[in-house]
Design a protein around this motif. Structure first.
Motif, short mmCIF file in Angstrom:
data_model
loop_
_atom_site.label_atom_id
_atom_site.label_comp_id
_atom_site.label_asym_id
_atom_site.label_seq_id
_atom_site.Cartn_x
_atom_site.Cartn_y
_atom_site.Cartn_z
N ALA A 81 -22.99 -6.43 33.33
CA ALA A 81 -24.10 -7.07 33.16
C ALA A 81 -24.46 -7.76 31.81
O ALA A 81 -25.39 -8.19 31.44
N GLY A 82 -23.58 -7.47 30.90
CA GLY A 82 -23.65 -7.74 29.36
C GLY A 82 -24.79 -6.92 28.79
O GLY A 82 -25.48 -7.32 27.74
N LYS A 83 -24.96 -5.63 28.99
CA LYS A 83 -25.80 -4.86 28.61
C LYS A 83 -25.27 -3.58 27.99
O LYS A 83 -25.58 -2.51 28.09
N ALA A 84 -24.02 -3.80 27.22
CA ALA A 84 -23.51 -2.88 26.36
C ALA A 84 -24.30 -2.03 25.36
O ALA A 84 -23.95 -0.92 25.19
N ASP A 85 -25.36 -2.71 25.10
CA ASP A 85 -26.37 -1.99 24.00
C ASP A 85 -27.18 -0.85 24.80
O ASP A 85 -27.49 0.04 23.95
N LYS A 86 -27.05 -0.80 25.99
CA LYS A 86 -27.75 0.36 27.02
C LYS A 86 -26.56 1.57 27.08
O LYS A 86 -27.32 2.48 27.69
N ILE A 87 -25.50 1.26 26.58
CA ILE A 87 -24.58 2.53 27.02
C ILE A 87 -24.61 3.25 25.69
O ILE A 87 -24.40 3.04 24.47
N PRO A 88 -24.86 4.64 26.16
CA PRO A 88 -24.95 5.78 24.96
C PRO A 88 -23.53 5.83 24.20
O PRO A 88 -22.53 5.82 24.79
N GLU A 89 -23.78 6.54 23.05
CA GLU A 89 -22.43 6.55 22.27
C GLU A 89 -21.55 7.84 23.01
O GLU A 89 -20.25 7.63 22.89
N ILE A 90 -22.21 8.53 23.57
CA ILE A 90 -21.32 9.65 24.18
C ILE A 90 -20.69 9.01 25.29
O ILE A 90 -19.51 9.43 25.71
N ALA A 91 -21.17 7.94 25.90
CA ALA A 91 -20.39 7.60 26.94
C ALA A 91 -18.90 6.77 26.59
O ALA A 91 -18.19 6.94 27.19
N TYR A 92 -19.15 6.11 25.28
CA TYR A 92 -17.88 5.57 24.81
C TYR A 92 -16.83 6.53 24.60
O TYR A 92 -15.78 6.34 24.97
N LYS A 93 -17.49 7.86 24.03
CA LYS A 93 -16.47 8.89 23.77
C LYS A 93 -15.67 9.46 24.92
O LYS A 93 -14.53 9.65 25.17
N ALA A 94 -16.58 9.44 25.96
CA ALA A 94 -16.25 10.23 27.24
C ALA A 94 -15.13 9.37 27.95
O ALA A 94 -13.97 9.44 28.50
N TRP A 95 -15.35 8.01 28.17
CA TRP A 95 -14.70 7.26 28.84
C TRP A 95 -13.41 6.89 28.13
O TRP A 95 -12.60 6.89 28.87
N LYS B 133 -15.50 -5.73 24.24
CA LYS B 133 -15.37 -6.91 23.40
C LYS B 133 -14.48 -8.14 23.88
O LYS B 133 -14.86 -9.36 23.85
N TYR B 134 -13.23 -7.54 24.37
CA TYR B 134 -12.31 -8.59 25.02
C TYR B 134 -12.43 -9.08 26.43
O TYR B 134 -11.60 -9.65 27.00
N ASN B 135 -13.70 -8.61 27.05
CA ASN B 135 -13.96 -8.88 28.64
C ASN B 135 -13.05 -8.36 29.39
O ASN B 135 -12.49 -9.25 30.51
N ALA B 136 -12.46 -7.07 29.35
CA ALA B 136 -11.29 -6.67 30.14
C ALA B 136 -12.16 -5.91 31.33
O ALA B 136 -13.32 -5.43 31.18
N GLU B 137 -11.26 -5.67 32.46
CA GLU B 137 -11.83 -5.07 33.54
C GLU B 137 -11.91 -3.34 33.08
O GLU B 137 -11.13 -3.09 32.84
N ILE B 138 -13.24 -2.98 33.63
CA ILE B 138 -13.46 -1.69 33.24
C ILE B 138 -13.84 -0.76 34.47
O ILE B 138 -14.52 -1.27 35.29
N GLY B 139 -12.96 0.07 34.57
CA GLY B 139 -13.38 0.97 35.84
C GLY B 139 -14.02 2.32 35.38
O GLY B 139 -14.45 2.73 34.44
N VAL B 140 -14.16 3.27 36.52
CA VAL B 140 -14.94 4.40 36.23
C VAL B 140 -13.94 5.71 35.62
O VAL B 140 -12.77 5.27 35.54
N ALA B 141 -14.59 6.69 35.13
CA ALA B 141 -13.62 7.47 34.19
C ALA B 141 -13.35 8.74 35.19
O ALA B 141 -12.77 9.48 34.68
N SER B 142 -14.18 9.12 36.19
CA SER B 142 -13.89 10.24 36.96
C SER B 142 -12.60 10.24 37.63
O SER B 142 -11.57 9.17 37.39
N ALA B 143 -11.94 11.44 37.79
CA ALA B 143 -10.45 11.36 38.65
C ALA B 143 -10.40 10.30 39.69
O ALA B 143 -11.10 10.58 40.78
#
Length: 266
Positions: free
Chosen positions: A39-53, A84-94
């Motif tokens: 949705a183009g709302k990367a600014d709403k993603i907390p920093e810990i989510a980046y590290k966990a993902w 940044k490069y508009n790649a497809e992003i999946g969920v992080a759980s198993a």
């Protein structure tokens, strides 16, 4: 301390640890990350989510369509670069179940694993966009139509189940044993919903598909054929982890019942 008391706590802690590490933590810390990025709302993603993902994506499937710039030197994905490069992003759980499609227009040298997608409690990963393109070709809805409410509440249910383990380990309340049977049934629960939604997709075909096929039941387990595509549907690491949770939880319930009986006799 009764030996059965020690056993049930050990069995429950093992099951709890698997659930927490592979399912609860990644699902909670990266909740809604794919949707926010899309949705183009990367600014709403907390920093810990980046590290966990980034942590949980190490060693996982990387689509041939992923821009090389989004990967590090070891070929691992990094969320900030993926966005940044508009790649497809999946969920992080198993990932629990794996489906792959093979077709002549997807050559092995370019797509060695065919077009794979992975099913999780809280979403999907893999070549979801490519799979949706194929589904559209035969008049099938995109994958996101499947179990939307279940995927949305999955992180909360996993947290409640994890909390139930804590109570089960700390207290002798017998009614907790019944809740633990939910954990025992997790593999069956997942397969039940998975099979139902496969049936739903296969029996809600649309006329706008370029290739018309009759309603059908997609293959739940094993190899199959859909139009010109060869399909493969098999469990992956998350399913085996669910089986481990199921077995250890069952052992914990049996050991605790034995402990409670012995305690009652005393």
């Amino acid at each position: 301390m009764n030996s059965s008391s020690i056993k049930y706590k050990i069995f429950a802690m093992i099951a709890f640890g698997i659930l927490l590490y592979w399912f609860v933590i990644p699902a909670v810390l990266t909740h809604n990350v794919p949707d926010l990025a899309k949705a183009g709302k990367a600014d709403k993603i907390p920093e810990i989510a980046y590290k966990a993902w980034d942590f949980y994506q190490k060693g996982r499937y990387v689509s041939p369509n992923t821009p090389p710039e989004a990967l590090d030197k070891n070929g691992n994905q990094h969320l900030k670069n993926m966005i940044k490069y508009n790649a497809e992003i999946g969920v992080a759980s198993a990932p629990i179940w794996y489906v792959s499609l093979e077709a002549p227009n997807y050559p092995k040298d370019a797509f060695p694993e065919g077009i794979p997608v992975y099913y999780h409690f809280d979403g999907f990963s893999g070549d979801v966009h490519e799979m949706n393109t194929i589904n559209h070709f035969i008049g099938m809805d995109p994958m996101e139509r499947g179990a939307p409410y279940l995927r949305a509440i999955a992180p909360y249910v996993l947290v409640l189940l994890a909390f139930s383990y804590v109570l089960f380990i700390l207290y002798d309340w017998k009614w907790l044993n019944y809740i633990m049977w939910i954990a025992v049934a997790l593999p069956v629960i997942f397969l039940g919903f998975y099979a139902y939604w496969l049936y739903w997709f296969g029996h809600h075909m649309h006329d706008w598909g370029a290739f018309k096929i009759k309603p059908f039941m997609p293959t739940v387990f094993g190899d199959g054929k859909v139009a010109q595509f060869t399909t493969h549907s098999y469990p992956t690491i998350g399913f085996w982890l669910l089986l481990a949770i199921s077995v250890f939880t069952l052992l914990a319930i049996l050991s605790k019942n034995k402990y409670l009986k012995a305690k009652k006799v005393q």
